[in-house]
Motif scaffolding. Structure first.
Motif, PDB file in Angstrom:
ATOM      1  N   GLU A  81      -7.016  -3.202 -12.394  1.00 30.24           N
ATOM      2  CA  GLU A  81      -6.050  -3.757 -13.350  1.00 30.24           C
ATOM      3  C   GLU A  81      -6.610  -5.017 -14.010  1.00 30.24           C
TER       4      GLU A  81
ATOM      5  N   THR B  72       0.003  -0.514   0.978  1.00 29.87           N
ATOM      6  CA  THR B  72      -0.581  -1.732   0.412  1.00 29.87           C
ATOM      7  C   THR B  72      -0.956  -2.683   1.530  1.00 29.87           C
TER       8      THR B  72
ATOM      9  N   THR C 229       0.497  -5.958  -9.189  1.00 27.79           N
ATOM     10  CA  THR C 229       0.029  -4.682  -9.763  1.00 27.79           C
ATOM     11  C   THR C 229       1.009  -4.129 -10.794  1.00 27.79           C
TER      12      THR C 229
ATOM     13  N   ALA D 135      -5.803  -5.575  -7.002  1.00 28.10           N
ATOM     14  CA  ALA D 135      -5.712  -5.220  -8.418  1.00 28.10           C
ATOM     15  C   ALA D 135      -7.034  -5.322  -9.175  1.00 28.10           C
TER      16      ALA D 135
ATOM     17  N   THR E  39      -5.929 -11.047  -4.987  1.00 32.49           N
ATOM     18  CA  THR E  39      -5.921 -10.407  -6.311  1.00 32.49           C
ATOM     19  C   THR E  39      -6.986  -9.322  -6.386  1.00 32.49           C
TER      20      THR E  39
END
Lengths: 243, 243
Positions: B85, B14, B196, B82, B78
């Motif tokens: 998502e 990540t 996430t 993600a 963000t």
């Protein structure tokens, strides 16, 4: 422009310094994230050197002074944050300073060695070989440097490397703000303090400790106690904040 | 270059993803440090969704579903972490997705909007105006987007902006791993969970909740309780580790 009376002036200035180091190539981008992680833990211990951290720093000094072949391992974050402090510690302890990087490139090694040299560090920079029992670039070190060390100071170290060094029967002194990390738990002694507070305290103790105190500190070393105390400090602060 | 056998592989990958986003200009350098601070708190809650976080996520879903004009505010972190998502949450909640940046440049807004669009988000990108009562670039938003919102989800938000949105009588849903932060304390409801993990749970709840459950969750919302529980989780984990 951060005003010097800002309550978090020191922390914000440090952050700017690291962003500049990342732009210059001294710091890996990942180093910025690692720093943020440290910031959070520093916040939780109250951004100060706790009593147990000071004991750890004095014990670390005693270990360096008692060593046959002490080495300080420096990475990008350490060089960007504390090159002059490392120079002063080298002078006080007589340790070898060697650059070892997680995100290693020859160019970054060169930049960091230059930065350290400008700050007054005498850098040990012989030919590196893959000597540590680790995969990839983390295995690199120098035969007459880190590989031969009996006591090694690893500020801001990766857990795998810390464990590998301990398995090689070295006394490993870690500086790690996270008392739960693998590095903190694997090290022979863990200093739970921020780098630029910790390194000068170790240097000061190197200049101050007499032989009797050294021996007493080394014989009483108990890393389990030091980590438990650091965790207790964080818990107390969390409780105060939630009350 | 991270070896897949590294115990913190996911977290390190990540970190690499974010470093790449910083090199591409999607993420500000400061976003990397902010991510590191989040990592530390995630570590302390055990890198899992706690019971109180799940309650917060279900309540957030209830708020979004009950809203007249729900908006999801997306920043660089963000988007980098993600985007798919967020696309799924938009589909489940019917919310508007709008890009709002702390370190704002037109170029970064464009890059992030492109990244979101590629991930399947329908991006609300009308003309931005300085509409929020804040100095500098943080004031920018869109009249028919965030400015008109009654419920707004702000993942990884700055404390000042969170406070300003609350003062405008909006219901602010924050996602913030630090339960002590100003954002966490100012928000109408704070989800103390990693992005996430949090966003898919909100989306799942959006698909599952019936009207009765929605009303029950909204009427029982108590952010003081949620934050106290998050702090209690951290304290328990610290105690377990030091025992």
């Amino acid at each position: 422009m951060i005003p010097p009376d800002h309550p978090r002036y020191r922390s914000l200035m440090t952050r700017e310094r690291l962003a500049a180091a990342a732009r210059d190539g001294v710091l890996a981008m990942e180093g910025l994230t690692a720093h943020g992680r440290g910031e959070a833990f520093d916040y939780l211990i109250g951004e100060r050197t706790t009593g147990s951290a000071l004991l750890a720093e004095r014990t670390a000094a005693a270990l360096l002074l008692s060593a046959r072949h002490p080495v300080i391992s420096v990475n990008g974050n350490t060089a960007a944050l504390a090159a002059p402090e490392i120079a002063a510690l080298q002078k006080a302890s007589g340790a070898i300073v060697e650059v070892n990087l997680f995100h290693r490139t020859e160019e970054r090694v060169r930049l960091i060695e230059e930065l350290l040299t400008r700050a007054g560090v005498e850098v040990f920079s012989g030919t590196a070989e893959r000597l540590l029992p680790l995969s990839h670039d983390r295995a690199w070190c120098r035969r007459d440097g880190m590989y031969a060390a009996d006591v090694i100071l690893v500020p801001l170290e990766d857990g795998d490397r810390c464990e590998a060094l301990v398995k090689m029967n070295k006394t490993v002194i870690a500086i790690d703000l996270n008392p739960l990390s693998r590095t903190a738990r694997a090290a022979s002694i863990t200093i739970v303090d921020e780098l630029t507070r910790a390194v000068p305290e170790i240097a000061r103790a190197c200049r101050e400790l007499d032989v009797g105190e050294r021996e007493r500190l080394v014989s009483r070393l108990d890393n389990h106690y030091l980590l438990a105390e650091a965790i207790r400090e964080i818990t107390l602060r969390l409780r105060a904040c939630s009350g």
